[in-house]
Design an enzyme around this catalytic site. Sequence first.
Site, short mmCIF file in Angstrom:
data_model
loop_
_atom_site.label_atom_id
_atom_site.label_comp_id
_atom_site.label_asym_id
_atom_site.label_seq_id
_atom_site.Cartn_x
_atom_site.Cartn_y
_atom_site.Cartn_z
CG HIS A 69 -2.03 0.99 1.18
ND1 HIS A 69 -1.87 2.33 1.47
CD2 HIS A 69 -3.34 0.84 0.83
CE1 HIS A 69 -3.01 2.95 1.32
NE2 HIS A 69 -3.92 2.07 0.93
CG ASP B 24 -7.85 -2.71 -2.42
OD1 ASP B 24 -8.98 -2.23 -2.28
OD2 ASP B 24 -6.83 -2.01 -2.51
#
Length: 430
Positions: A307, A364
């Site tokens: 991320h 996600d």
Amino acid sequence: MSDNKAELTIDGKTVELPILTGTEGERAIDITSLRNETGLTAYDPAFGNTASCSSAITYIDGDKGILRYRGIPLEAFAAYPNFVEVTWLLIFGQLPNRAEYERFSRQLTENANLDEDMKHHFAGFPRSAPPMAILSAMISTLSCFHPQLLELDTPDQFEQAAGRLISKIRTLAAYTYRHSRGLPYIYPDPKLPYVSNFLHMMFSEPYSTYMCEPEVLNALNLVLILHADHEQNCSTSTVRMVGSSRANLFASCAAGVSALWGRLHGGANVKVIEMLESIHGGKQTAREYIEAAKDKSSGIKLMGFGHRVYKNFDPRATILRSVSEQLLNKLGVTDPLLEIARNLEDIALHDDYFLERKLYPNVDFYSGIILRAIGIPTNMFTVLFAIGRLPGWISHWHEQNSDPKMRIARPRQVYTGNPLSEYVPVEDRI
């Protein structure tokens, strides 16, 4: 550099720039006077080093894996996930008391249905239309049916507008799905709470009411909560940018949907499922795919890992990892893609290549698995993200519009085009 000033020397001239300190000790150089003092602007493509605003809504420490809503750690919501409660917290700054919660819940229930004329707008879209395109268009269309809420002059008007948007987005989302399948519109059930009502409108039939397990409700509540806000991300910054022109709440949030639609933002969990389908279709093992992803020349990427903000485990992923296990075990789901995902996760979490680079599973990776297990089709994943993120967009729009010092956003640029050039008549052009 002094304790509260930064000194910048340019062409022999030294200017002092204030240093701002946030609640959690974050420090930023205030360059609002930079151009006036020096004639220069700051160059920061993608704004990775620029604080575009000050905000009291969400705090992130990516190095420590911390995410808090209005000061409350995200983990506090895991035991009793209630999306409506978190929505109020984000928008109005504190957890609701009983009267506030009941009033807001009543607003969500009473405003869930759509004006019958809005169905004609759905009919104009082909069934193959991207759900996010429909959602953005229909949020803008809502403003036509509620003109009294375009100018929000009082706290009561703002609460009404926020309640209508949050209530109706799930109805718009459910009808978008059903329109794509040629299914009839299912009216909201006033007896059901927020998330249950959404699933009812998605999956019920006129002859059969959809009933879901408590684990499904908890999981979907958590998915929405964990997506509710994430500081100055692309879509939230878009809402602020559009709202800075004094655009109304509907228009600003519709713009946020369009920004979220991008595959580098809201479409990330879709990419995870596409990766799993590719592995399954290519009859690769998870180990083979991992080894290919480690080879930079292969062009293969491990989606759902790492991320931009978090250099530690994404705290949202930590929560959803546990939830996904509980949900899959309860539902007894047999899905080859979910087995591949579990194998990828296990291998990556024990591989020095990923551990050294701090490439941990992110939100996600797990949200896509959970939504797939619930039965949400892949092309609706980003729509669910939009439902979850709407409270954050509204919070930032309201915070910005409540600031008496707000100015219309207008970034600068460094021009790299042609120098002064002459106009050449068409007959003289070579």
